[in-house]
Design a protein around this motif. Structure first.
Motif, PDB file in Angstrom:
ATOM      1  N   ILE A  99      44.034 -13.052 -49.721  1.00  0.00           N
ATOM      2  CA  ILE A  99      42.849 -13.304 -48.904  1.00  0.00           C
ATOM      3  C   ILE A  99      41.641 -12.799 -49.696  1.00  0.00           C
ATOM      4  O   ILE A  99      41.217 -11.649 -49.598  1.00  0.00           O
ATOM      5  CB  ILE A  99      42.954 -12.602 -47.540  1.00  0.00           C
ATOM      6  N   THR A 100      41.092 -13.676 -50.509  1.00  0.00           N
ATOM      7  CA  THR A 100      40.082 -13.260 -51.495  1.00  0.00           C
ATOM      8  C   THR A 100      38.803 -12.701 -50.861  1.00  0.00           C
ATOM      9  O   THR A 100      38.147 -11.847 -51.444  1.00  0.00           O
ATOM     10  CB  THR A 100      39.720 -14.434 -52.419  1.00  0.00           C
ATOM     11  N   SER A 101      38.456 -13.147 -49.657  1.00  0.00           N
ATOM     12  CA  SER A 101      37.215 -12.702 -49.015  1.00  0.00           C
ATOM     13  C   SER A 101      37.237 -11.218 -48.677  1.00  0.00           C
ATOM     14  O   SER A 101      36.184 -10.619 -48.426  1.00  0.00           O
ATOM     15  CB  SER A 101      36.963 -13.504 -47.734  1.00  0.00           C
ATOM     16  N   GLU A 102      38.410 -10.607 -48.694  1.00  0.00           N
ATOM     17  CA  GLU A 102      38.523  -9.189 -48.354  1.00  0.00           C
ATOM     18  C   GLU A 102      38.414  -8.282 -49.583  1.00  0.00           C
ATOM     19  O   GLU A 102      38.580  -7.070 -49.486  1.00  0.00           O
ATOM     20  CB  GLU A 102      39.838  -8.932 -47.610  1.00  0.00           C
ATOM     21  N   PHE A 103      38.112  -8.886 -50.729  1.00  0.00           N
ATOM     22  CA  PHE A 103      37.966  -8.102 -51.955  1.00  0.00           C
ATOM     23  C   PHE A 103      36.510  -8.058 -52.396  1.00  0.00           C
ATOM     24  O   PHE A 103      35.638  -8.713 -51.822  1.00  0.00           O
ATOM     25  CB  PHE A 103      38.858  -8.686 -53.056  1.00  0.00           C
ATOM     26  N   SER A 104      36.254  -7.282 -53.440  1.00  0.00           N
ATOM     27  CA  SER A 104      34.885  -7.121 -53.937  1.00  0.00           C
ATOM     28  C   SER A 104      34.335  -8.441 -54.458  1.00  0.00           C
ATOM     29  O   SER A 104      35.077  -9.372 -54.781  1.00  0.00           O
ATOM     30  CB  SER A 104      34.861  -6.083 -55.065  1.00  0.00           C
ATOM     31  N   TYR A 140      42.177  -9.535 -71.063  1.00  0.00           N
ATOM     32  CA  TYR A 140      42.788  -8.277 -70.624  1.00  0.00           C
ATOM     33  C   TYR A 140      41.782  -7.440 -69.835  1.00  0.00           C
ATOM     34  O   TYR A 140      42.150  -6.718 -68.904  1.00  0.00           O
ATOM     35  CB  TYR A 140      43.304  -7.472 -71.818  1.00  0.00           C
ATOM     36  N   GLU A 141      40.511  -7.574 -70.171  1.00  0.00           N
ATOM     37  CA  GLU A 141      39.469  -6.861 -69.419  1.00  0.00           C
ATOM     38  C   GLU A 141      39.434  -7.330 -67.971  1.00  0.00           C
ATOM     39  O   GLU A 141      39.365  -6.519 -67.041  1.00  0.00           O
ATOM     40  CB  GLU A 141      38.107  -7.081 -70.081  1.00  0.00           C
ATOM     41  N   LEU A 142      39.503  -8.662 -67.769  1.00  0.00           N
ATOM     42  CA  LEU A 142      39.496  -9.196 -66.403  1.00  0.00           C
ATOM     43  C   LEU A 142      40.799  -8.859 -65.685  1.00  0.00           C
ATOM     44  O   LEU A 142      40.798  -8.549 -64.480  1.00  0.00           O
ATOM     45  CB  LEU A 142      39.278 -10.705 -66.436  1.00  0.00           C
ATOM     46  N   TYR A 143      41.915  -8.934 -66.414  1.00  0.00           N
ATOM     47  CA  TYR A 143      43.218  -8.558 -65.843  1.00  0.00           C
ATOM     48  C   TYR A 143      43.171  -7.112 -65.325  1.00  0.00           C
ATOM     49  O   TYR A 143      43.600  -6.823 -64.206  1.00  0.00           O
ATOM     50  CB  TYR A 143      44.311  -8.711 -66.898  1.00  0.00           C
ATOM     51  N   SER A 144      42.610  -6.214 -66.127  1.00  0.00           N
ATOM     52  CA  SER A 144      42.527  -4.800 -65.750  1.00  0.00           C
ATOM     53  C   SER A 144      41.620  -4.603 -64.544  1.00  0.00           C
ATOM     54  O   SER A 144      41.896  -3.768 -63.668  1.00  0.00           O
ATOM     55  CB  SER A 144      42.021  -3.965 -66.934  1.00  0.00           C
ATOM     56  N   SER A 145      40.539  -5.367 -64.499  1.00  0.00           N
ATOM     57  CA  SER A 145      39.626  -5.292 -63.358  1.00  0.00           C
ATOM     58  C   SER A 145      40.329  -5.714 -62.071  1.00  0.00           C
ATOM     59  O   SER A 145      40.208  -5.049 -61.036  1.00  0.00           O
ATOM     60  CB  SER A 145      38.407  -6.185 -63.612  1.00  0.00           C
ATOM     61  N   LEU A 146      41.082  -6.820 -62.138  1.00  0.00           N
ATOM     62  CA  LEU A 146      41.848  -7.273 -60.966  1.00  0.00           C
ATOM     63  C   LEU A 146      42.908  -6.248 -60.580  1.00  0.00           C
ATOM     64  O   LEU A 146      43.127  -5.976 -59.389  1.00  0.00           O
ATOM     65  CB  LEU A 146      42.513  -8.621 -61.261  1.00  0.00           C
ATOM     66  N   LEU A 147      43.545  -5.662 -61.577  1.00  0.00           N
ATOM     67  CA  LEU A 147      44.615  -4.696 -61.333  1.00  0.00           C
ATOM     68  C   LEU A 147      44.108  -3.483 -60.558  1.00  0.00           C
ATOM     69  O   LEU A 147      44.841  -2.893 -59.754  1.00  0.00           O
ATOM     70  CB  LEU A 147      45.235  -4.260 -62.665  1.00  0.00           C
ATOM     71  N   ASN A 148      42.870  -3.118 -60.777  1.00  0.00           N
ATOM     72  CA  ASN A 148      42.288  -1.981 -60.059  1.00  0.00           C
ATOM     73  C   ASN A 148      42.187  -2.238 -58.562  1.00  0.00           C
ATOM     74  O   ASN A 148      42.201  -1.298 -57.759  1.00  0.00           O
ATOM     75  CB  ASN A 148      40.890  -1.655 -60.613  1.00  0.00           C
ATOM     76  N   GLU A 149      42.086  -3.495 -58.169  1.00  0.00           N
ATOM     77  CA  GLU A 149      41.965  -3.834 -56.745  1.00  0.00           C
ATOM     78  C   GLU A 149      43.238  -4.422 -56.157  1.00  0.00           C
ATOM     79  O   GLU A 149      43.560  -4.188 -54.990  1.00  0.00           O
ATOM     80  CB  GLU A 149      40.815  -4.830 -56.548  1.00  0.00           C
TER      81      GLU A 149
END
Length: 270
Positions: A99-104, A140-149
């Motif tokens: 549910i993407t709307s619930e993320f940053s 990998y930068e974007l992957y890591s950003s997603l992984l944080n959330e």
């Protein structure tokens, strides 16, 4: 495409990313068991171009119908399960979406920009479950950003549209009586179990018990270079009877913990 051909194709693609699944299947067969598939699961985003209903197209066109839905508020996921209309032995299908709307805003932007790279008009919806990663080389930068959330979002960003896991029907095994015996057998043969919420998720009271081994690790080409991340895993399900019939649904609380079989942090800790 027949139901058998459909799942054979999915299995062949799945074991390419999950070599441990083939090893596990061979182990059980070496004990004199015939392996039946309880269900196959898929992950996607709630974007209307790739949401659950789009991903389900292939199954709907092959005799499946919607049966129930599930909510995972902690992981911000929604899911549906599908059953074949006439073939009661056909595997169940479980499809979840983020549910993407619930993320940053940042995470929403990464997901939208990633999907915007794909020419969906040139893609047949019926082939989506076989398509894997349709976008450009991941960062990998974007992957890591997603992984944080969301570990789920990060996994999907790298692996794309594919079978997240197959599931052995433990009820159909001849040489094992319950899920505890299955788990002990797997550990004795060197496989690591997903221990989140306990090795066995569910109970006889909930009519479904589930366990899974941790996901395989694969080397992925990121724009910054090669990195090792998780791919897919193998699950095991034991179902109990309700009014004389085996329970056919899923338990959201248990599935919530099964999702963590791909968690990079868990695989590092083991």
């Amino acid at each position: 495409m027949t139901t058998t051909a459909l799942f054979d194709k999915l299995w062949n693609e799945y074991v390419e990313r999950t070599p441990s699944a083939k090893k596990v299947k061979n182990l059980f067969e070496s004990q004199g068991n015939i392996i039946l598939n309880d269900h196959v699961a898929f992950r996607t985003f709630d974007d209307p171009r790739v949401n659950i209903d789009v991903l389900a197209t292939t199954f709907i066109n092959n005799g499946y119908e919607y049966k129930n839905d599930y909510h995972f508020p902690k992981k911000k996921l929604y899911a549906k399960h599908f059953e074949h209309k006439t073939d009661k032995n056909a595997p169940l299908v479980f499809i979840s979406e983020l549910i993407t709307s619930e993320f940053s805003i940042e995470t929403q932007s990464i997901i939208k920009n990633t999907l915007d790279e794909v020419d969906f008009e040139a893609l047949d919806a019926e082939t989506l479950v076989f398509s894997g990663k349709l976008w450009n080389t991941p960062s990998y930068e974007l992957y890591s950003s997603l992984l944080n959330e969301s570990e789920y979002a990060a996994w999907l960003y790298v692996n794309g549209f594919c079978s997240n896991h197959f599931t052995i029907n433990v009820n159909a095994l001849d040489t094992f009586n319950d899920l505890e015996e299955v788990n002990d057998f797997l550990k004795d043969n060197g496989f690591k179990m997903n221990a989140s919420g306990g090795e066995i998720k569910g109970s006889p009271k909930s009519l479904l018990e589930q366990s899974s081994i941790l996901a395989d690790k694969i080397e992925v080409d990121f724009s910054e270079g090669k990195k090792e991340i998780t791919s897919c895993y193998y699950e095991f399900a034991y179902r109990y009877k309700e009014k004389g019939q085996l329970f056919k649904g899923f338990i959201a609380e248990s599935a919530d913990k099964i999702f963590e079989s791909t968690d990079v942090k868990q695989t590092v800790l083991i």
